[in-house]
Design an enzyme around this catalytic site. Structure first.
Site, PDB file in Angstrom:
ATOM      1  N   ASP A  88       0.870  -1.407  -0.284  1.00  9.02           N
ATOM      2  CA  ASP A  88       0.580  -0.013   0.249  1.00  9.02           C
ATOM      3  C   ASP A  88       0.725   1.643   0.084  1.00  9.02           C
ATOM      4  O   ASP A  88       2.141   0.944  -0.124  1.00  9.02           O
ATOM      5  CB  ASP A  88      -0.457   0.762   0.888  1.00  9.02           C
ATOM      6  CG  ASP A  88      -1.862   0.697   0.821  1.00  9.02           C
ATOM      7  OD1 ASP A  88      -2.065   1.959   0.819  1.00  9.02           O
ATOM      8  OD2 ASP A  88      -3.301  -0.010   1.153  1.00  9.02           O
ATOM      9  N   TYR A 131     -13.552   5.570 -13.669  1.00  4.94           N
ATOM     10  CA  TYR A 131     -13.758   4.948 -13.549  1.00  4.94           C
ATOM     11  C   TYR A 131     -13.901   3.680 -13.980  1.00  4.94           C
ATOM     12  O   TYR A 131     -13.529   2.606 -14.108  1.00  4.94           O
ATOM     13  CB  TYR A 131     -14.805   4.858 -11.892  1.00  4.94           C
ATOM     14  CG  TYR A 131     -14.825   3.395 -10.765  1.00  4.94           C
ATOM     15  CD1 TYR A 131     -13.553   3.380 -10.293  1.00  4.94           C
ATOM     16  CD2 TYR A 131     -15.397   2.820 -10.475  1.00  4.94           C
ATOM     17  CE1 TYR A 131     -13.494   2.506  -9.379  1.00  4.94           C
ATOM     18  CE2 TYR A 131     -15.547   1.829  -9.522  1.00  4.94           C
ATOM     19  CZ  TYR A 131     -13.790   1.351  -9.069  1.00  4.94           C
ATOM     20  OH  TYR A 131     -14.718  -0.042  -8.265  1.00  4.94           O
TER      21      TYR A 131
HETATM   22  P1  NAD Z   1     -10.183   1.736  -0.013  1.00  7.95           P
HETATM   23  O1  NAD Z   1     -10.306   3.039  -1.196  1.00  7.95           O
HETATM   24  O2  NAD Z   1     -10.893   1.413   1.032  1.00  7.95           O
HETATM   25  O3  NAD Z   1      -8.826   0.864  -0.515  1.00  7.95           O
HETATM   26  C1  NAD Z   1      -7.789   0.778  -1.546  1.00  7.95           C
HETATM   27  C2  NAD Z   1      -6.999   0.784  -0.512  1.00  7.95           C
HETATM   28  O4  NAD Z   1      -5.717   0.704  -2.445  1.00  7.95           O
HETATM   29  C3  NAD Z   1      -6.671   2.120  -0.280  1.00  7.95           C
HETATM   30  O5  NAD Z   1      -5.885   1.324   1.182  1.00  7.95           O
HETATM   31  C4  NAD Z   1      -5.351   3.044  -0.714  1.00  7.95           C
HETATM   32  O6  NAD Z   1      -4.527   3.376  -0.060  1.00  7.95           O
HETATM   33  C5  NAD Z   1      -4.529   2.056  -1.803  1.00  7.95           C
HETATM   34  N1  NAD Z   1      -4.291   2.305  -2.965  1.00  7.95           N
HETATM   35  C6  NAD Z   1      -4.690   3.442  -3.661  1.00  7.95           C
HETATM   36  N2  NAD Z   1      -3.992   3.829  -4.895  1.00  7.95           N
HETATM   37  C7  NAD Z   1      -2.832   3.386  -4.383  1.00  7.95           C
HETATM   38  C8  NAD Z   1      -1.567   3.041  -5.319  1.00  7.95           C
HETATM   39  N3  NAD Z   1      -0.726   3.581  -6.089  1.00  7.95           N
HETATM   40  N4  NAD Z   1      -0.897   2.117  -4.744  1.00  7.95           N
HETATM   41  C9  NAD Z   1      -1.198   1.362  -3.634  1.00  7.95           C
HETATM   42  N5  NAD Z   1      -2.350   1.463  -3.265  1.00  7.95           N
HETATM   43  C10 NAD Z   1      -2.941   2.817  -3.880  1.00  7.95           C
HETATM   44  O7  NAD Z   1     -10.844   0.891  -1.592  1.00  7.95           O
HETATM   45  P2  NAD Z   1     -12.145  -0.602  -1.367  1.00  7.95           P
HETATM   46  O8  NAD Z   1     -13.523  -0.295  -1.204  1.00  7.95           O
HETATM   47  O9  NAD Z   1     -11.447  -1.425  -0.366  1.00  7.95           O
HETATM   48  O10 NAD Z   1     -11.674  -1.033  -2.664  1.00  7.95           O
HETATM   49  C11 NAD Z   1     -10.733  -1.736  -3.322  1.00  7.95           C
HETATM   50  C12 NAD Z   1     -11.054  -2.740  -4.561  1.00  7.95           C
HETATM   51  O11 NAD Z   1     -12.299  -2.645  -4.648  1.00  7.95           O
HETATM   52  C13 NAD Z   1     -10.522  -1.252  -5.406  1.00  7.95           C
HETATM   53  O12 NAD Z   1      -9.884  -1.247  -6.889  1.00  7.95           O
HETATM   54  C14 NAD Z   1     -12.190  -0.776  -6.141  1.00  7.95           C
HETATM   55  O13 NAD Z   1     -12.084  -0.131  -7.401  1.00  7.95           O
HETATM   56  C15 NAD Z   1     -13.699  -2.140  -5.886  1.00  7.95           C
HETATM   57  N6  NAD Z   1     -14.500  -2.347  -5.822  1.00  7.95           N
HETATM   58  C16 NAD Z   1     -14.883  -1.945  -4.572  1.00  7.95           C
HETATM   59  C17 NAD Z   1     -16.604  -1.533  -4.728  1.00  7.95           C
HETATM   60  C18 NAD Z   1     -16.968  -1.130  -3.592  1.00  7.95           C
HETATM   61  O14 NAD Z   1     -18.282  -0.971  -3.415  1.00  7.95           O
HETATM   62  N7  NAD Z   1     -16.515  -0.510  -2.603  1.00  7.95           N
HETATM   63  C19 NAD Z   1     -16.664  -1.934  -5.655  1.00  7.95           C
HETATM   64  C20 NAD Z   1     -16.049  -2.175  -7.166  1.00  7.95           C
HETATM   65  C21 NAD Z   1     -15.118  -2.040  -6.916  1.00  7.95           C
END
Ligand code: NAD
Length: 448
Positions: free
Chosen positions: A239, A355
């Protein structure tokens, strides 16, 4: 992140009121309880509907798991119904089995399962064969919408060369019957090859495997690290430095290694490989979970908002995969790639052109990689719908309340639901599943 409405409609006077008013009544879903060793695979008896050698083979598999298997509708509650349709060659042949399914649906236990097993329709099939095979699609998706009390309906679709007791057919069936698939609803898992292997221990299928998880400091990524660890894997969590403290906490919890790294760095994959080789000597699984949103209507979107999302959500993955796949001896048993897509990448979403583009791009990349790794590894994606995380907690309250209810289970999923699907796709019993996009969305009413 909790859903106060779900709690309200499941307790005391507010439960009675919600019933009287005919309000949506989302149920508590049946999820795996890591502290309960003996959680049953299905909540009650298992009915197998079908005839012939494929049905017999599936019944034998289920008996091998010590399930209480019936070939005719039993008295009382049924925990799961498996409908075998692989031998059908014309639509009229479906009616008897579908009627048998309909007659037990009222007896399905809360958190119960309906799983169809059918064959993929292909352009080479006779029209009647293709018709009945594709008909299963509409049947299953409709049945799933009729189920209540946290029950789900999903299907296993077998490729032409895949027998119903092939490792990944069995693996997919088990996943869909189990509590691990709590928020997977109205979906098909396609098994394209007979590859894969049953794990020595179904509770620890990733024993001896090394998994890299990006974005592991919080939300879905942290849960993926926990579930992969629970399933036996050693985890390297990545991360950004700003999330270093929470990353360390999660990695301490799972006995893994934390690597503070921005995945958009040119040498991100090289640094991951270096750490993994030094500590574990290999990488078996890469989960591309790190992702960001920068929502704006396209008319108002600044170039940097578009570029940032594309850089993290897709360009970094493309660059890293090239390095992982070219690295000598990195994955002795073949690399298992799993990427996070999104239902926004399937159906689109207002305010999310950047996105939606990036997540649809993940799907395109996954399908291309599947061809490249075929025979040696797999590349699959998971497309979550609405999941309760900090990302979705930022959505305005009213929009959030509505978004949560727009699926057959009438609630948001939990990060663990996404993590379970990823752990399944990374497991040896999913070796015959390649190039698939598995939705974990409670049968969200968007897209396909
Ligand atoms: P979140 O924002 O809670 O967590 C994302 C994590 O990725 C964070 O810890 C952040 O620091 C890390 N991150 C971001 N940019 C980074 C980089 N450049 N290098 C390293 N780490 C990085 O998001 P989430 O809700 O846990 O989502 C996780 C994945 O699931 C994402 O790819 C998101 O698009 C996908 N997703 C989430 C949902 C939802 O409803 N939450 C729905 C569909 C898809």
């Amino acid at each position: 992140m909790s859903d106060a409405y779900l709690e309200l409609v499941n307790s005391g006077i507010t439960k009675t009121l919600a019933t009287k008013l005919g309000l949506p009544r989302p149920a508590h879903l049946r999820r795996t309880d890591p502290s309960a060793v003996d959680t049953p695979l299905v909540p009650g008896r298992t009915l197998v509907i079908g005839e012939g050698p494929d049905t017999d083979a599936i019944a034998r598999v289920l008996l091998g798991w010590d399930l209480d298997v019936h070939r005719n509708a039993p008295e009382g509650k049924v925990g799961a119904v498996v409908v075998v349709l692989t031998d059908l060659t014309s639509p009229e042949q479906a009616s008897q089995r579908v009627r048998a399914l309909g007659s037990v649906l009222r007896s399905l236990a809360p958190g119960g399962r309906v799983v169809t097993v059918s064959r993929a329709a292909g352009p080479e099939d006779e029209p009647a064969v293709a018709a009945v095979r594709h008909g299963v699609d509409g049947l299953l998706r409709s049945v799933a919408k009729e189920l209540r009390a946290g029950a789900t309906g999903n299907g296993v679709v077998l490729g032409e060369t895949v027998s119903p007791d092939a490792p990944s057919a069995v693996g997919a069936l088990r996943f869909l019957l189990s509590a691990r698939s709590a928020f997977v609803d109205g979906q098909f898992v396609r098994v394209s090859t007979p590859d894969g292997a049953a794990p020595a221990d179904w509770t620890r299928p990733l024993e001896g495997r090394v998994a890299v998880v990006t974005g592991a400091a919080r939300g879905i990524g942290a849960e993926i690290a926990r579930v992969l660890h629970r399933d036996g894997a050693q985890v390297l969590g990545v991360d950004v430095p700003a999330a270093g403290e929470s990353l360390a906490t999660v990695m301490n919890e799972v006995g893994g290694i934390a690597l503070q790294l921005d995945i958009t760095a040119d040498d991100a994959a090289e640094r991951i490989i270096e750490r993994a080789r030094a500590r574990y000597g290999r990488i078996d699984v890469v989960v591309h979970n790190a992702g960001i949103t920068r929502d704006k209507l396209l008319a108002n979107m600044k170039p940097e908002q578009w570029d940032a999302v594309v850089a993290v959500n897709i360009e970094a993955q493309l660059r890293m995969n090239d390095v992982f796949l070219a690295a000598d001896g990195l994955a002795p048993d073949g690399l298992r790639l799993v990427s996070l897509a999104s239902t926004s990448g399937i159906a689109g979403n207002r305010g999310q052109t950047n996105y939606g583009f990036s997540k649809a791009a993940v799907i395109g990349m996954t399908r291309s990689l599947a061809g490249r790794v075929a025979g040696a590894g797999t590349a699959n994606a998971v497309a979550p719908g609405f999941i309760e995380t900090e990302m979705t907690a930022r959505i305005p309250t009213l929009t959030r309340q509505v978004a949560r209810r727009l699926n057959s289970l009438q609630q948001g999923g939990q990060p663990v639901d996404v993590a379970e699907a990823i752990a399944f796709l990374a497991s040896p019993q999913a070796g015959g599943i390649n190039g698939e996009v598995l939705r974990v969305c409670g049968q969200n009413m968007v897209g396909q």
